[in-house]
Design a protein around this motif. Structure first.
Motif, PDB file in Angstrom:
ATOM      1  N   VAL A 185     -23.894 -24.062   7.256  1.00 29.06           N
ATOM      2  CA  VAL A 185     -23.197 -22.905   7.186  1.00 29.06           C
ATOM      3  C   VAL A 185     -21.890 -23.081   7.710  1.00 29.06           C
ATOM      4  O   VAL A 185     -21.913 -23.110   9.233  1.00 29.06           O
ATOM      5  CB  VAL A 185     -24.138 -21.612   7.813  1.00 29.06           C
ATOM      6  CG1 VAL A 185     -23.241 -20.391   7.763  1.00 29.06           C
ATOM      7  CG2 VAL A 185     -25.432 -21.555   7.188  1.00 29.06           C
ATOM      8  N   GLU A 186     -20.605 -22.934   7.138  1.00 26.60           N
ATOM      9  CA  GLU A 186     -19.476 -22.727   7.836  1.00 26.60           C
ATOM     10  C   GLU A 186     -19.131 -21.367   8.374  1.00 26.60           C
ATOM     11  O   GLU A 186     -19.156 -20.474   7.520  1.00 26.60           O
ATOM     12  CB  GLU A 186     -18.403 -23.276   6.914  1.00 26.60           C
ATOM     13  CG  GLU A 186     -18.676 -24.864   6.776  1.00 26.60           C
ATOM     14  CD  GLU A 186     -17.323 -25.196   5.579  1.00 26.60           C
ATOM     15  OE1 GLU A 186     -16.511 -24.586   5.451  1.00 26.60           O
ATOM     16  OE2 GLU A 186     -17.612 -26.224   5.244  1.00 26.60           O
ATOM     17  N   LEU A 187     -18.991 -20.985   9.548  1.00 29.99           N
ATOM     18  CA  LEU A 187     -18.960 -19.624  10.110  1.00 29.99           C
ATOM     19  C   LEU A 187     -17.612 -19.173   9.699  1.00 29.99           C
ATOM     20  O   LEU A 187     -16.448 -19.879   9.796  1.00 29.99           O
ATOM     21  CB  LEU A 187     -19.167 -19.879  11.766  1.00 29.99           C
ATOM     22  CG  LEU A 187     -20.577 -20.355  12.244  1.00 29.99           C
ATOM     23  CD1 LEU A 187     -20.542 -19.939  13.894  1.00 29.99           C
ATOM     24  CD2 LEU A 187     -21.598 -19.475  11.485  1.00 29.99           C
ATOM     25  N   THR A 188     -17.868 -17.854   9.301  1.00 27.00           N
ATOM     26  CA  THR A 188     -16.492 -17.025   9.172  1.00 27.00           C
ATOM     27  C   THR A 188     -15.769 -16.839  10.323  1.00 27.00           C
ATOM     28  O   THR A 188     -16.372 -16.970  11.551  1.00 27.00           O
ATOM     29  CB  THR A 188     -16.682 -15.816   8.419  1.00 27.00           C
ATOM     30  OG1 THR A 188     -17.496 -14.825   9.206  1.00 27.00           O
ATOM     31  CG2 THR A 188     -17.556 -15.769   7.038  1.00 27.00           C
ATOM     32  N   ASP A 189     -14.401 -16.241  10.262  1.00 22.73           N
ATOM     33  CA  ASP A 189     -13.750 -15.939  11.547  1.00 22.73           C
ATOM     34  C   ASP A 189     -14.587 -14.891  12.116  1.00 22.73           C
ATOM     35  O   ASP A 189     -14.491 -15.020  13.794  1.00 22.73           O
ATOM     36  CB  ASP A 189     -12.140 -15.467  11.298  1.00 22.73           C
ATOM     37  CG  ASP A 189     -11.254 -16.737  10.678  1.00 22.73           C
ATOM     38  OD1 ASP A 189     -11.606 -17.831  11.151  1.00 22.73           O
ATOM     39  OD2 ASP A 189     -10.284 -16.366  10.160  1.00 22.73           O
ATOM     40  N   VAL A 190     -15.130 -13.899  11.741  1.00 23.03           N
ATOM     41  CA  VAL A 190     -15.841 -13.067  12.332  1.00 23.03           C
ATOM     42  C   VAL A 190     -17.235 -13.560  12.955  1.00 23.03           C
ATOM     43  O   VAL A 190     -17.591 -13.116  14.238  1.00 23.03           O
ATOM     44  CB  VAL A 190     -16.361 -11.920  11.447  1.00 23.03           C
ATOM     45  CG1 VAL A 190     -17.085 -10.745  12.101  1.00 23.03           C
ATOM     46  CG2 VAL A 190     -14.826 -11.041  10.786  1.00 23.03           C
ATOM     47  N   GLN A 191     -18.109 -14.350  12.279  1.00 24.51           N
ATOM     48  CA  GLN A 191     -18.931 -15.100  12.924  1.00 24.51           C
ATOM     49  C   GLN A 191     -18.735 -15.934  14.107  1.00 24.51           C
ATOM     50  O   GLN A 191     -19.459 -15.841  15.087  1.00 24.51           O
ATOM     51  CB  GLN A 191     -19.744 -15.835  11.788  1.00 24.51           C
ATOM     52  CG  GLN A 191     -20.300 -14.978  10.917  1.00 24.51           C
ATOM     53  CD  GLN A 191     -21.019 -15.946   9.653  1.00 24.51           C
ATOM     54  OE1 GLN A 191     -20.399 -16.977   9.243  1.00 24.51           O
ATOM     55  NE2 GLN A 191     -22.006 -15.643   8.998  1.00 24.51           N
ATOM     56  N   LYS A 192     -17.450 -16.796  14.119  1.00 29.13           N
ATOM     57  CA  LYS A 192     -17.091 -17.502  15.315  1.00 29.13           C
ATOM     58  C   LYS A 192     -16.705 -16.834  16.294  1.00 29.13           C
ATOM     59  O   LYS A 192     -16.863 -17.176  17.500  1.00 29.13           O
ATOM     60  CB  LYS A 192     -15.759 -18.214  14.733  1.00 29.13           C
ATOM     61  CG  LYS A 192     -16.043 -19.572  13.944  1.00 29.13           C
ATOM     62  CD  LYS A 192     -15.132 -20.516  13.495  1.00 29.13           C
ATOM     63  CE  LYS A 192     -14.023 -19.796  12.556  1.00 29.13           C
ATOM     64  NZ  LYS A 192     -13.261 -20.973  11.916  1.00 29.13           N
ATOM     65  N   PRO A 213     -19.892 -27.345  19.097  1.00 32.95           N
ATOM     66  CA  PRO A 213     -19.017 -26.795  18.216  1.00 32.95           C
ATOM     67  C   PRO A 213     -19.077 -25.537  17.827  1.00 32.95           C
ATOM     68  O   PRO A 213     -20.662 -25.140  17.704  1.00 32.95           O
ATOM     69  CB  PRO A 213     -18.976 -27.807  17.032  1.00 32.95           C
ATOM     70  CG  PRO A 213     -20.466 -28.563  17.135  1.00 32.95           C
ATOM     71  CD  PRO A 213     -20.546 -28.638  18.569  1.00 32.95           C
ATOM     72  N   ILE A 214     -18.304 -24.710  17.471  1.00 30.65           N
ATOM     73  CA  ILE A 214     -18.133 -23.073  17.195  1.00 30.65           C
ATOM     74  C   ILE A 214     -18.356 -23.115  15.566  1.00 30.65           C
ATOM     75  O   ILE A 214     -18.722 -21.856  15.355  1.00 30.65           O
ATOM     76  CB  ILE A 214     -17.371 -22.357  17.968  1.00 30.65           C
ATOM     77  CG1 ILE A 214     -17.873 -20.962  18.261  1.00 30.65           C
ATOM     78  CG2 ILE A 214     -16.162 -22.313  17.271  1.00 30.65           C
ATOM     79  CD1 ILE A 214     -18.607 -20.847  19.385  1.00 30.65           C
ATOM     80  N   GLU A 215     -18.104 -24.004  15.051  1.00 30.14           N
ATOM     81  CA  GLU A 215     -17.397 -23.643  13.440  1.00 30.14           C
ATOM     82  C   GLU A 215     -18.560 -23.778  12.618  1.00 30.14           C
ATOM     83  O   GLU A 215     -18.444 -23.269  11.525  1.00 30.14           O
ATOM     84  CB  GLU A 215     -16.526 -24.813  12.994  1.00 30.14           C
ATOM     85  CG  GLU A 215     -15.162 -24.581  13.756  1.00 30.14           C
ATOM     86  CD  GLU A 215     -15.412 -25.437  15.099  1.00 30.14           C
ATOM     87  OE1 GLU A 215     -14.240 -25.195  15.937  1.00 30.14           O
ATOM     88  OE2 GLU A 215     -16.198 -26.399  15.316  1.00 30.14           O
ATOM     89  N   VAL A 216     -19.775 -24.417  12.695  1.00 32.60           N
ATOM     90  CA  VAL A 216     -20.820 -24.605  11.833  1.00 32.60           C
ATOM     91  C   VAL A 216     -22.224 -24.449  12.404  1.00 32.60           C
ATOM     92  O   VAL A 216     -22.351 -24.853  13.933  1.00 32.60           O
ATOM     93  CB  VAL A 216     -20.654 -25.914  11.018  1.00 32.60           C
ATOM     94  CG1 VAL A 216     -19.389 -26.233  10.236  1.00 32.60           C
ATOM     95  CG2 VAL A 216     -21.046 -27.208  11.978  1.00 32.60           C
ATOM     96  N   GLU A 217     -23.086 -24.095  11.640  1.00 32.69           N
ATOM     97  CA  GLU A 217     -24.572 -24.320  11.971  1.00 32.69           C
ATOM     98  C   GLU A 217     -25.425 -24.882  10.891  1.00 32.69           C
ATOM     99  O   GLU A 217     -25.149 -24.834   9.632  1.00 32.69           O
ATOM    100  CB  GLU A 217     -25.143 -22.691  12.276  1.00 32.69           C
ATOM    101  CG  GLU A 217     -24.369 -22.045  13.524  1.00 32.69           C
ATOM    102  CD  GLU A 217     -24.803 -20.762  13.924  1.00 32.69           C
ATOM    103  OE1 GLU A 217     -24.479 -20.337  14.891  1.00 32.69           O
ATOM    104  OE2 GLU A 217     -25.411 -19.921  13.036  1.00 32.69           O
TER     105      GLU A 217
END
Length: 227
Positions: A185-192, A213-217
């Motif tokens: 899951v590539e996080l959106t700006d809101v999710q990040k 890292p904050i970008e993916v889960e």
């Protein structure tokens, strides 16, 4: 795809079962904790080791004071995802001691499965990253086996943490396992932004969390481990 279908329904009853207060945010803070309408979190340990090294480093005079601080941090972070304190369950095992209490933890989790009837459990993989993580994985799988055959056992999925590979620590990726593919899951700006705010709640864990890292889960259906 159908393999990851349980992750795609926000109405699914979900129980996040993790070793430490913050593991759920590391693994699922951006995309999953706020996604499910009926989510609860179980912390197997209190996050405070018996040796007091971490507690003293962070300025706490007692292990209990450090454990309470970690609880407050987790409650504050989960509130940002809409999970209220009454939906956070503490088993209270001393940090780094879960592997010595496997039967008791498995029995307690089986009782929670019966009581809460989760359709999905999201937990940690068994991959040698931290003994409490591996103990939690073991306890979740064996709690399912303790259920009566008439009781519906929850699906078990995993979120990433960390493990060692080629003498390096690998963060936020799974140790490969035959027959199991992960969904990234590539996080959106809101999710990040949400995940950063949740990380910021864990003031005692800043040095640990900065490596993740904050970008993916990543998530996958749990393998049938040979523990």
């Amino acid at each position: 795809d159908r393999q990851h279908e349980p992750l795609n329904n926000p109405h699914t009853r979900v129980l996040f079962v993790v070793a430490h207060p913050d593991d759920e945010v590391v693994g699922a803070g951006g995309s999953q904790l706020s996604y499910f309408e009926d989510a609860r979190v179980v912390h197997v340990t209190d996050g405070a080791p018996a040796d007091m090294l971490d507690a003293r480093n962070y300025g706490f005079a007692t292990r209990d004071a450090y454990a309470q601080a970690r609880r407050r941090e987790a409650v504050a972070a989960l509130a940002l995802a809409g999970i209220t304190e009454d939906r956070v369950i503490e088993l209270g095992v001393t940090d780094q001691q879960a592997s010595y209490q496997l039967p008791a933890i498995a029995v307690r989790l089986a009782d929670l499965f019966r009581e809460l009837k989760p359709e999905l459990v999201i937990t940690q993989p068994y991959e040698g990253g931290h003994p409490d993580h591996d103990a939690t994985a073991f306890a979740v799988h064996h709690a399912r086996r303790l259920l009566d055959e008439k009781e519906t056992a929850p699906d078990v999925f995993e979120m990433t943490s960390y493990h060692e590979c080629d003498e390096c620590v690998v963060y936020s990726e799974f140790l490969p396992h035959d027959g199991r593919t992960a969904v990234t899951v590539e996080l959106t700006d809101v999710q990040k932004t949400l995940k950063r705010s949740m990380f910021d709640c864990f003031q005692t864990q800043r040095e640990v969390l900065r490596w993740f890292p904050i970008e993916v889960e990543r998530f996958r259906r749990a393998p049938a481990y040979d523990f």
